[in-house]
Design an enzyme around this catalytic site. Structure first.
Site, PDB file in Angstrom:
ATOM      1  N   PRO A   2       8.298  -8.017  -2.529  1.00 18.25           N
ATOM      2  CA  PRO A   2       9.678  -8.523  -2.630  1.00 18.25           C
ATOM      3  C   PRO A   2       9.748  -9.998  -2.242  1.00 18.25           C
ATOM      4  O   PRO A   2       9.260 -10.392  -1.179  1.00 18.25           O
ATOM      5  CB  PRO A   2      10.453  -7.660  -1.625  1.00 18.25           C
ATOM      6  N   GLU A   3      10.326 -10.799  -3.126  1.00 18.36           N
ATOM      7  CA  GLU A   3      10.506 -12.227  -2.858  1.00 18.36           C
ATOM      8  C   GLU A   3      11.987 -12.476  -2.537  1.00 18.36           C
ATOM      9  O   GLU A   3      12.791 -11.546  -2.577  1.00 18.36           O
ATOM     10  CB  GLU A   3      10.080 -13.035  -4.087  1.00 18.36           C
TER      11      GLU A   3
END
Ligand SMILES: [Zn+2]
Length: 280
Positions: A2-3
């Site tokens: 997840p960014e």
């Protein structure tokens, strides 16, 4: 992994499900995340109101009057909302946060197969949070008005590393992960190998706008794909449908039409760019 856009989309989706709600309980089935979930965390927050759900970098901040619950999704974490009774917990469902909202009870379940995520507590208000070692060294938020060409130019002065690596380091601006670094530099017409300190003020301006546009688009795409939102699930390539260079090596450049996208490796991370329209 997840960014920032995935975390922001998670925040946008969770906020209406928890803001203003009272924590009924916190069930920790597996405290061994990247750092141990603090003992007594449930007692600390039970009966207290979630004032706001905020984000700083890739941290979700559950703000209470008396402190902040800090969560990070690590490599594989996700929060999922269950209205009412959730299904029996599966193997990687490590934490349930039960919140009473006017519209009913919400169970927020943290799932994290690789357990690189985190769930921590910072007591006190704004000051306590700023002192938190996790947050103290983060760069500026990309959508903060103070993140502009002048600021970036000033912060890059004297830095000899390649601009791609400097963006990734996160100490100047947060949220520009590997995919987004390639995409932003392409949008700004900057060769990713350029020594950061050599970028002119004008090119810094362009880079700031590109970073905002690329991250903003990813958040929009994530938001629209979550119409029936029950939780962000951290799938790979979630936001990459619109990639201009990422994993397009060998294909024609979508901007100039004449260049071929190249893949190089910088500090063990893949970088993609068009040698024709990205200049040093
Ligand atoms: Zn090109």
């Amino acid at each position: 992994m997840p960014e920032l856009p995935e975390v922001e989309v998670t925040r946008l989706a969770l906020a209406p499900e928890v803001e203003g709600g009272i924590v009924r309980s916190l069930v920790v089935r597996e405290p061994r995340l990247r750092w141990p979930v603090p003992a007594g965390l449930a007692q600390r927050i039970s009966g207290h109101r979630v004032v706001r759900l905020e984000r700083r970098g890739k941290y979700l901040l559950w703000r209470f009057e008396h402190g902040t619950l800090i969560s990070h999704l690590g490599m594989s974490g996700s929060w999922r909302v269950h209205p009412g009774a959730p299904p029996a917990p599966a193997r990687h469902d490590h934490v349930d946060l039960v919140v009473e909202m006017p519209q009913g009870v919400r169970v927020l379940r943290l799932t994290d197969p690789r357990r690189f995520g985190a769930l921590l507590w910072a007591g006190g208000g704004e000051r306590g949070l700023r002192r938190s070692a996790l947050l103290a060294r983060l760069g500026m938020e990309p959508f903060d008005a103070r993140f502009d060409g002048a600021y970036l130019h000033e912060r890059l002065r004297g830095r000899r590393s390649a601009i791609k690596q400097v963006l990734l380091a996160g100490d100047i601006v947060v949220g520009v992960g590997n995919i987004y670094a390639s995409e932003s530099l392409f949008a700004a017409g900057i060769d990713p190998r350029t020594a950061a300190g050599r970028l002119s003020r004008a090119r810094c301006e362009r880079l700031v706008l590109a970073v905002r546009a690329v991250l903003g688009r990813a958040i929009d795409v994530g938001g629209t794909s979550l119409r029936d939102f029950t939780g962000a699930d951290g799938r790979d390539g979630y936001f990459m449908a619109g990639a201009q260079v990422y994993e397009r090596n060998g294909l024609g450049c979508l901007r100039c039409g004449a260049g071929t996208i190249r893949r190089i490796v910088q500090s063990a991370r893949a970088t993609y760019f068009c040698p024709r329209c990205q200049r040093r």
